[in-house]
Write an enzyme that holds these catalytic residues in place. Structure first.
Site, PDB file in Angstrom:
ATOM      1  N   HIS A   1       9.265  82.601 -38.942  1.00  0.00           N
ATOM      2  CA  HIS A   1      10.365  82.119 -39.784  1.00  0.00           C
ATOM      3  C   HIS A   1      11.401  83.221 -39.976  1.00  0.00           C
ATOM      4  CE1 HIS A   1      11.790  79.347 -43.142  1.00  0.00           C
ATOM      5  NE2 HIS A   1      11.517  78.532 -42.128  1.00  0.00           N
TER       6      HIS A   1
ATOM      7  N   GLU B   1       8.581  86.171 -42.590  1.00  0.00           N
ATOM      8  CA  GLU B   1       9.907  85.987 -43.205  1.00  0.00           C
ATOM      9  C   GLU B   1      10.669  87.309 -43.218  1.00  0.00           C
ATOM     10  OE1 GLU B   1      10.939  83.052 -44.258  1.00  0.00           O
ATOM     11  OE2 GLU B   1       9.154  81.870 -44.748  1.00  0.00           O
TER      12      GLU B   1
ATOM     13  N   HIS C   1      19.521  72.770 -46.485  1.00  0.00           N
ATOM     14  CA  HIS C   1      18.534  73.762 -46.046  1.00  0.00           C
ATOM     15  C   HIS C   1      18.860  75.157 -46.583  1.00  0.00           C
ATOM     16  CE1 HIS C   1      16.084  75.850 -42.773  1.00  0.00           C
ATOM     17  NE2 HIS C   1      15.249  74.941 -43.231  1.00  0.00           N
TER      18      HIS C   1
ATOM     19  N   ASP D   1      23.390  74.840 -44.254  1.00  0.00           N
ATOM     20  CA  ASP D   1      22.694  76.103 -44.473  1.00  0.00           C
ATOM     21  C   ASP D   1      23.718  77.130 -44.931  1.00  0.00           C
ATOM     22  OD1 ASP D   1      20.749  78.386 -44.053  1.00  0.00           O
ATOM     23  OD2 ASP D   1      19.606  76.787 -43.088  1.00  0.00           O
TER      24      ASP D   1
ATOM     25  N   ILE E   1       0.734  74.648 -48.115  1.00  0.00           N
ATOM     26  CA  ILE E   1       0.932  74.785 -46.663  1.00  0.00           C
ATOM     27  C   ILE E   1       2.155  74.075 -46.126  1.00  0.00           C
ATOM     28  CG2 ILE E   1      -1.543  75.096 -46.302  1.00  0.00           C
ATOM     29  CD1 ILE E   1      -1.663  72.230 -45.243  1.00  0.00           C
TER      30      ILE E   1
ATOM     31  N   TYR F   1      13.262  73.094 -50.972  1.00  0.00           N
ATOM     32  CA  TYR F   1      12.023  72.424 -51.372  1.00  0.00           C
ATOM     33  C   TYR F   1      11.573  73.006 -52.707  1.00  0.00           C
ATOM     34  CZ  TYR F   1      12.335  72.271 -46.257  1.00  0.00           C
ATOM     35  OH  TYR F   1      12.791  72.152 -44.971  1.00  0.00           O
TER      36      TYR F   1
ATOM     37  N   ARG G   1       5.456  75.793 -32.225  1.00  0.00           N
ATOM     38  CA  ARG G   1       6.519  74.789 -32.367  1.00  0.00           C
ATOM     39  C   ARG G   1       7.155  74.480 -31.017  1.00  0.00           C
ATOM     40  NH1 ARG G   1       9.778  71.554 -32.294  1.00  0.00           N
ATOM     41  NH2 ARG G   1      11.265  70.843 -33.871  1.00  0.00           N
TER      42      ARG G   1
END
Length: 445
Positions: free
Chosen positions: A130, A379, A351, A161, A444, A267, A84
């Site tokens: 992440h 994670e 988020h 968040d 993905i 999501y 990234r």
């Protein structure tokens, strides 16, 4: 090793309720973070998916560099995703990415700060860093936010968040040790602030070894005795499907729920095992509440009057998932066994992640609880066990603040169908569904 025994081997830290704080906005998070960096005396460990080359990113990096120049002995480590950091934004022209900024800062100051690029897989699409949690001196600042203008509300818009502050030296030590010994010491991890970097291709074999190493890693520390006036905090980490203690804990929390589950995800794309446990919970009488973002509050959303990009179809795909779920559970929505709350506030985005079970167990995490988080990304999470409900008032106030901009869905009919979407989105989604590409995308993205 049986799941329960695996959990029993993890460290536990006893935290007083007065050492646990909840920040209620992106703006207060930015102000707290910058002040903490400015006042740091021993260490600053920042870990995020990305630290962007924009005003907010430069503010944070500048604050860290100024702290380093004032105190060269200050232990400062920044970790971002390797891939990234070396590309531009999705849809933008090809660029060197944020790594160019890290190198420019290193050239500008006498005492440089390493910005480590952490490659979880050989390609970004198959896994990223992440991991969440900043460690500043003896304080852990835990949020799903990365570092840029919208996450830190540096300009007009913000990305909402969750923001938690835990003041505990043992927990801070554990999280800092993981970063230092399980991540940055591995040869797959390189300092992006240096100009002469190896290519991902050159690192291919060591990246594979690094992922295998991560899959076997845990947070270290003692199992402290937790008094009646304290809460227990357990850090956990996971990557991949096998032996993923974080995934397993989420599943167990859902399976063990007796009265109420609150699940936040930006999501709506639940792994099959999570969907199964949610359905079982509803059937046994547990009240289940989802707090999700409206499609227009997704960070992938593109307004119809803006130039079309294929990535803009994702929020619509997630809404289709949500509508299908609501349709299948319409009876439980009507009876109150299931509630769905859609967050929307002007042009801001959502988020939030996390799980709250029976008002006494909270999982703070950056995990989106989707197939990508379940199988691909690195994670982590902080499990808060609070049987005496010392933190109930703080979490209640947090969720009251979250619900300030939500609308409860009383029927699946309130959610749009594909026929209501912009024409270009309709064409894209019909093609995706016809070719069954949606199955791959859900895994993905």
């Amino acid at each position: 090793m049986p799941i329960r025994n695996l959990f029993g081997s993890l460290p536990t830290f006893a935290v007083g309720p007065d050492q646990f704080h909840v920040l209620q906005s992106a703006l207060s998070f930015r102000e707290y973070l910058l002040e903490a960096i400015h006042n740091a005396t021993s260490r600053i460990y920042l870990v995020a998916l990305y630290l962007e080359n924009d005003e907010a990113g430069r503010d944070v990096l500048t604050a860290a560099y100024e702290a380093k120049q004032r105190n060269p002995e200050l232990d400062i480590v920044i970790c971002v995703d390797w891939h990234r950091a070396q590309r531009g934004l999705i849809g933008a022209e090809k660029a060197k990415g944020n790594a160019a900024m890290y190198q420019a800062f290193a050239d500008k100051y006498e005492y440089a700060i390493p910005v480590y690029g952490v490659p979880v897989r050989n390609r970004e699409v198959f896994g990223v860093l992440h991991l969440k949690g900043f460690v500043i001196d003896d304080t852990v600042i835990y949020s799903g936010a990365s570092i840029n203008n919208v996450y830190l509300h540096r300009q007009d818009r913000y990305r909402f968040d969750r923001y938690h502050v835990i003041q505990n030296s043992s927990l801070a030590d554990s999280m800092a040790r993981f970063i230092r010994y399980e991540m940055i010491q591995h040869p797959a991890v390189n300092n992006l602030a240096e100009a002469d970097l190896p290519s991902t291709k050159e690192l291919k074999s060591v990246i594979r070894q690094f992922r295998m190493s991560l899959s076997k890693s845990f947070y270290s520390g003692e199992k402290q005795a937790v008094g009646d006036h304290q809460v227990a905090v357990t850090p956990m980490v996971g990557v991949g499907k096998r032996n993923n203690v974080l995934n397993q804990k989420i599943t167990v929390l859902l399976a063990d729920a007796k009265r109420e589950i609150v699940l936040c995800t930006p999501y709506f794309n639940l792994p099959k095992v999570v969907l199964r446990e949610v359905k079982r919970a509803i059937k046994r009488g547990v009240k289940v509440h989802f707090v999700v973002g409206d499609k227009t509050a997704s960070d992938f959303y593109i307004a119809p009057d803006k130039p079309f990009k294929a990535i803009g179809g994702l929020p619509y795909l997630y809404e289709m998932n949500l509508r299908k779920f609501a349709y299948a559970n319409e009876g439980y929505i009507a009876s109150g066994g299931l509630s769905i709350h859609l967050w929307k506030h002007d042009s801001n985005s959502y988020h939030l992640k996390g799980l709250w079970v029976d008002a006494c167990t909270m999982l703070l995490t950056g995990n989106n609880v989707n197939p990508r988080a379940w199988a691909l990304d690195l994670e982590n999470g902080l499990l808060i066990e609070d049987p005496k409900q010392h933190l109930l008032a703080k979490f209640t106030a947090e969720f009251d603040n979250i619900h300030q901009h939500t609308q409860q869905i009383s029927s699946y009919k309130q959610l749009e169908t594909i026929h209501d979407y912009p024409v270009k989105i309709q064409r894209l989604l019909k093609k995706v569904i016809r070719t069954r590409a949606d199955r791959l995308l859900k895994r993905i993205l």
